[in-house]
Design a protein around this motif. Structure first.
Motif, PDB file in Angstrom:
ATOM      1  N   MET A   1      90.865  50.133   9.252  1.00  0.00           N
ATOM      2  CA  MET A   1      90.426  48.805   9.718  1.00  0.00           C
ATOM      3  C   MET A   1      89.238  48.950  10.666  1.00  0.00           C
ATOM      4  SD  MET A   1      93.031  45.876  11.119  1.00  0.00           S
ATOM      5  CE  MET A   1      92.261  45.345  12.632  1.00  0.00           C
ATOM      6  N   ALA A   2      88.259  48.094  10.479  1.00  0.00           N
ATOM      7  CA  ALA A   2      87.077  48.151  11.353  1.00  0.00           C
ATOM      8  C   ALA A   2      87.461  47.749  12.773  1.00  0.00           C
ATOM      9  CB  ALA A   2      85.997  47.221  10.826  1.00  0.00           C
ATOM     10  N   VAL A   3      86.809  48.358  13.737  1.00  0.00           N
ATOM     11  CA  VAL A   3      87.022  47.981  15.141  1.00  0.00           C
ATOM     12  C   VAL A   3      86.448  46.580  15.339  1.00  0.00           C
ATOM     13  CG1 VAL A   3      86.479  48.567  17.536  1.00  0.00           C
ATOM     14  CG2 VAL A   3      86.785  50.387  15.854  1.00  0.00           C
ATOM     15  N   PRO A   4      87.229  45.637  15.873  1.00  0.00           N
ATOM     16  CA  PRO A   4      86.666  44.306  16.100  1.00  0.00           C
ATOM     17  C   PRO A   4      85.503  44.405  17.093  1.00  0.00           C
ATOM     18  CG  PRO A   4      88.811  44.526  17.168  1.00  0.00           C
ATOM     19  CD  PRO A   4      88.607  45.750  16.339  1.00  0.00           C
ATOM     20  N   PRO A   5      84.454  43.589  16.883  1.00  0.00           N
ATOM     21  CA  PRO A   5      83.248  43.717  17.717  1.00  0.00           C
ATOM     22  C   PRO A   5      83.559  43.640  19.208  1.00  0.00           C
ATOM     23  CG  PRO A   5      82.958  42.035  15.998  1.00  0.00           C
ATOM     24  CD  PRO A   5      84.365  42.518  15.915  1.00  0.00           C
ATOM     25  N   GLN A   6      84.559  42.814  19.583  1.00  0.00           N
ATOM     26  CA  GLN A   6      84.809  42.628  21.014  1.00  0.00           C
ATOM     27  C   GLN A   6      85.471  43.844  21.656  1.00  0.00           C
ATOM     28  OE1 GLN A   6      86.041  40.903  18.572  1.00  0.00           O
ATOM     29  NE2 GLN A   6      88.204  40.396  18.817  1.00  0.00           N
ATOM     30  N   ALA A   7      85.950  44.794  20.835  1.00  0.00           N
ATOM     31  CA  ALA A   7      86.603  45.969  21.407  1.00  0.00           C
ATOM     32  C   ALA A   7      85.635  47.131  21.562  1.00  0.00           C
ATOM     33  CB  ALA A   7      87.775  46.384  20.518  1.00  0.00           C
ATOM     34  N   ARG A   8      84.372  46.946  21.161  1.00  0.00           N
ATOM     35  CA  ARG A   8      83.418  48.036  21.247  1.00  0.00           C
ATOM     36  C   ARG A   8      82.989  48.279  22.689  1.00  0.00           C
ATOM     37  NH1 ARG A   8      79.141  46.795  16.560  1.00  0.00           N
ATOM     38  NH2 ARG A   8      79.098  44.845  17.715  1.00  0.00           N
ATOM     39  N   THR A   9      82.714  49.532  22.977  1.00  0.00           N
ATOM     40  CA  THR A   9      82.312  49.899  24.328  1.00  0.00           C
ATOM     41  C   THR A   9      80.798  50.043  24.409  1.00  0.00           C
ATOM     42  OG1 THR A   9      82.339  52.282  23.969  1.00  0.00           O
ATOM     43  CG2 THR A   9      84.454  51.238  24.508  1.00  0.00           C
ATOM     44  N   VAL A  10      80.290  50.177  25.635  1.00  0.00           N
ATOM     45  CA  VAL A  10      78.854  50.358  25.789  1.00  0.00           C
ATOM     46  C   VAL A  10      78.408  51.680  25.178  1.00  0.00           C
ATOM     47  CG1 VAL A  10      78.604  48.836  27.795  1.00  0.00           C
ATOM     48  CG2 VAL A  10      79.087  51.253  28.151  1.00  0.00           C
ATOM     49  N   SER A  11      79.298  52.676  25.181  1.00  0.00           N
ATOM     50  CA  SER A  11      78.957  53.929  24.500  1.00  0.00           C
ATOM     51  C   SER A  11      78.777  53.702  23.012  1.00  0.00           C
ATOM     52  CB  SER A  11      80.047  54.984  24.706  1.00  0.00           C
ATOM     53  OG  SER A  11      80.027  55.453  26.018  1.00  0.00           O
ATOM     54  N   ASP A  12      79.663  52.876  22.433  1.00  0.00           N
ATOM     55  CA  ASP A  12      79.574  52.592  21.000  1.00  0.00           C
ATOM     56  C   ASP A  12      78.234  51.956  20.637  1.00  0.00           C
ATOM     57  OD1 ASP A  12      82.187  53.425  20.730  1.00  0.00           O
ATOM     58  OD2 ASP A  12      83.036  51.403  20.829  1.00  0.00           O
ATOM     59  N   VAL A  13      77.828  50.946  21.409  1.00  0.00           N
ATOM     60  CA  VAL A  13      76.656  50.170  20.996  1.00  0.00           C
ATOM     61  C   VAL A  13      75.360  50.708  21.594  1.00  0.00           C
ATOM     62  CG1 VAL A  13      78.075  48.124  20.682  1.00  0.00           C
ATOM     63  CG2 VAL A  13      76.827  48.431  22.839  1.00  0.00           C
ATOM     64  N   GLY A  14      75.448  51.595  22.594  1.00  0.00           N
ATOM     65  CA  GLY A  14      74.244  52.215  23.149  1.00  0.00           C
ATOM     66  C   GLY A  14      73.440  51.269  24.025  1.00  0.00           C
ATOM     67  N   GLU A  15      72.323  51.784  24.503  1.00  0.00           N
ATOM     68  CA  GLU A  15      71.480  51.019  25.428  1.00  0.00           C
ATOM     69  C   GLU A  15      70.957  49.743  24.771  1.00  0.00           C
ATOM     70  OE1 GLU A  15      68.277  53.318  27.066  1.00  0.00           O
ATOM     71  OE2 GLU A  15      67.412  51.607  28.127  1.00  0.00           O
ATOM     72  N   ALA A  16      70.394  49.894  23.571  1.00  0.00           N
ATOM     73  CA  ALA A  16      69.789  48.731  22.906  1.00  0.00           C
ATOM     74  C   ALA A  16      70.836  47.652  22.637  1.00  0.00           C
ATOM     75  CB  ALA A  16      69.109  49.167  21.619  1.00  0.00           C
ATOM     76  N   GLY A  17      72.027  48.067  22.170  1.00  0.00           N
ATOM     77  CA  GLY A  17      73.079  47.104  21.877  1.00  0.00           C
ATOM     78  C   GLY A  17      73.583  46.410  23.126  1.00  0.00           C
ATOM     79  N   THR A  18      73.687  47.166  24.225  1.00  0.00           N
ATOM     80  CA  THR A  18      74.155  46.577  25.479  1.00  0.00           C
ATOM     81  C   THR A  18      73.144  45.573  26.005  1.00  0.00           C
ATOM     82  OG1 THR A  18      75.342  48.626  25.966  1.00  0.00           O
ATOM     83  CG2 THR A  18      74.976  47.113  27.798  1.00  0.00           C
ATOM     84  N   ILE A  19      71.867  45.957  25.955  1.00  0.00           N
ATOM     85  CA  ILE A  19      70.828  45.036  26.447  1.00  0.00           C
ATOM     86  C   ILE A  19      70.776  43.783  25.567  1.00  0.00           C
ATOM     87  CG2 ILE A  19      68.323  44.776  26.703  1.00  0.00           C
ATOM     88  CD1 ILE A  19      68.293  47.724  27.677  1.00  0.00           C
ATOM     89  N   ALA A  20      70.948  43.963  24.267  1.00  0.00           N
ATOM     90  CA  ALA A  20      70.958  42.801  23.366  1.00  0.00           C
ATOM     91  C   ALA A  20      72.104  41.856  23.715  1.00  0.00           C
ATOM     92  CB  ALA A  20      71.059  43.268  21.915  1.00  0.00           C
ATOM     93  N   ALA A  21      73.271  42.429  24.040  1.00  0.00           N
ATOM     94  CA  ALA A  21      74.428  41.595  24.406  1.00  0.00           C
ATOM     95  C   ALA A  21      74.142  40.820  25.689  1.00  0.00           C
ATOM     96  CB  ALA A  21      75.671  42.477  24.581  1.00  0.00           C
ATOM     97  N   ILE A  22      73.507  41.483  26.646  1.00  0.00           N
ATOM     98  CA  ILE A  22      73.168  40.816  27.919  1.00  0.00           C
ATOM     99  C   ILE A  22      72.184  39.678  27.666  1.00  0.00           C
ATOM    100  CG2 ILE A  22      71.950  41.119  30.113  1.00  0.00           C
ATOM    101  CD1 ILE A  22      73.086  44.031  30.125  1.00  0.00           C
TER     102      ILE A  22
END
Lengths: 334, 334
Positions: A1-22
């Motif tokens: 089962m895929a990890v639900p997006p809300q359970a992902r960590t900042v390590s998972d999504v990296g700098e670009a993903g974290t900044i995009a979320a912000i």
């Protein structure tokens, strides 16, 4: 089962993903370049800037507060400093140090809290930085504009004879913290409207929009905010202004909410009023009538003549009903 | 025997003592109120703001750098962002999170480094905050002024045909870090002028005063700084501008210093040039001749027509001599 997006960590999504979320949580067209450019609000408008840093476990706890409340608290803390200068907040920068295992949802929630709290002031999150660390640390910088040619509302302008004014609660944040500590968990605090309100105020204090600007516009002579404790913050103002400040016990005495919480915890609510900080209530002085939203809580007095060799010779710059208050300590960050 | 003052920790001297040490090390008349007030430099002068956060062990190490060098690095990092907008830095705010056992001398040294590095720009440390934490973390915010009515120098203004320009070294910080890692301790790096210079540049890179303002004044079309790696940062500029950037290998090839260090370490110096960040070299584009202090390192090209459904269809926005470069990664903070 895929990890639900809300359970992902900042390590998972990296700098670009974290900044995009912000940026999605607190959008601003001013964000996204090396630095943000702020329009000048008026000719000769001066800028005002301040910064505050919040460390998890010290200034907030995600066991007790939602990420959104932490964002709100950070904004209130910074905007109170801007308002205490009589300036209007215009922009926020957030530097975030986060452990790698922090869920992106926490970062998103903090950013959303910042954006939501800044929005009534027409201020935006215009930039920031995100790095990895062992503790969650939020460093917020707020910028503001001081319109017109009048001086800023500084901390050193109180003069003998001026009325001491305040806008906002005193001791409510400390009472909320005491309740959280006593019951250990937020969901264990009794379902009582007053207790819940105090806890809510500790986790996410708010500031009435424009209250500091109004004080400056109506001739207040000095201003600060209650961040480290009433006696401590008023002492700084009194020392910097070179006055004694005598607070009126009847005007600052614990209100019904504090008395109720004190009864539940079986403690003296005066400790919260005199020593508790983080209410970010605006406290200042004026030679005129208190402007709308402010109440009188004391008056500034002349420092008695003393030996000029011993600094100003005054041990205690703040009194309550003419006497040394029961609590003179406050919050210290180190 | 009394503890010598320089051996005292921030826990020993407390918040007030730590703040006093900072203010003495980097004095500013603008510091000391709830917020700092910045004079408007000119009618309609817009403000520019940016923030960066440095974590010990990640962005710097006090085993390798003096506290003063860390302060310098933090200022360079922030002022490069201000200069990359074509603005003049005017003020710095520092939020500091420190373990209690940190010597006050470390804090004093960081503040002195900040004050000294900001001074040639006529910028001052105008405020800040200090809290306790488990890691030493420095969050710096820089403010600047964008004089006159012209637009800021943004990251998205490159157009096909523009010349790519740079001012400053490429890969020197990465080479300095590689030397420190290889020899383990700074005092074990051979006493060789070139190697020492590279290590020094890693620990405390500097920025030529006014270089970004000159680029804006002479019509540069876009600008950023080399903080995360040449290919990575130029890719951001190319993507945001909607162009392909072709770098000229002869113009960016490892210089004599890099070649010497690469020989000592027996590595390929191109990795430092293409992937190393933290030089904070200004990189931009112009439709005109490069202004003083800048050299030509490539040119911007039109993005070829592609399937409009696949974003812009371009996998690689930065080329070297028309080909995909050997290194496309860079520094990431998370």
């Amino acid at each position: 089962m895929a990890v639900p997006p809300q359970a992902r960590t900042v390590s998972d999504v990296g700098e670009a993903g974290t900044i995009a979320a912000i940026r999605a949580a607190a959008p601003s067209a001013l964000n996204g370049d090396d630095a943000a450019v702020l329009a000048a609000a008026a000719p000769n408008a001066r800028q005002v800037c301040t910064t505050d840093i919040l460390v998890e476990g010290q200034h907030f706890s995600l066991d007790w507060s939602t990420p959104g409340e932490v964002g709100t608290k950070a904004v209130t803390q910074n905007f109170a400093d801007i308002q205490a200068m009589g300036a209007r907040p215009t922009a926020v920068l957030m530097s975030l140090a986060v452990p790698g295992e922090t869920p992106v949802d926490v970062v998103r929630g903090i950013a959303r809290g910042i954006g939501t709290a800044a929005s009534p002031w027409a201020a935006e999150l215009v930039g920031g930085d995100v790095v990895r660390s062992t503790q969650l640390i939020i460093s917020l910088t707020a910028l503001g504009v001081l319109a017109g040619p009048d001086p800023a509302l500084t901390i050193d302008g109180a003069a003998p004879g001026h009325t001491v004014i305040a806008s906002g609660p005193l001791g409510h944040s400390a009472a909320g913290l005491a309740l959280l500590r006593h019951f250990g968990r937020r969901d264990r605090v009794p379902d009582d409207e007053i207790l819940q309100r105090l806890v809510q105020w500790h986790c996410a204090p708010t500031l009435t929009v424009g209250r500091g600007s109004v004080a400056r516009a109506t001739g207040a002579s000095s201003m600060t905010d209650n961040s480290d404790g009433l006696i401590r913050d008023v002492t700084t103002l009194a020392e910097r202004s070179g006055v004694i400040i005598d607070l009126d016990s009847a005007a600052i005495e614990p209100d019904a909410d504090l008395r109720h919480a004190a009864e539940v915890l079986d403690v003296d609510p005066w400790t919260w009023v005199l020593g508790g900080g983080e209410d970010h209530t605006l406290i200042g002085t004026t030679a005129f009538q208190p402007s709308a939203g402010y109440r009188t809580i004391g008056r500034a007095l002349r420092v008695p003549d003393t030996d000029p060799n011993v600094d100003d010779g005054v041990e205690q710059h703040v009194l309550v009903d003419g006497a040394v208050p029961a609590v003179t300590t406050g919050w210290s960050s180190l």
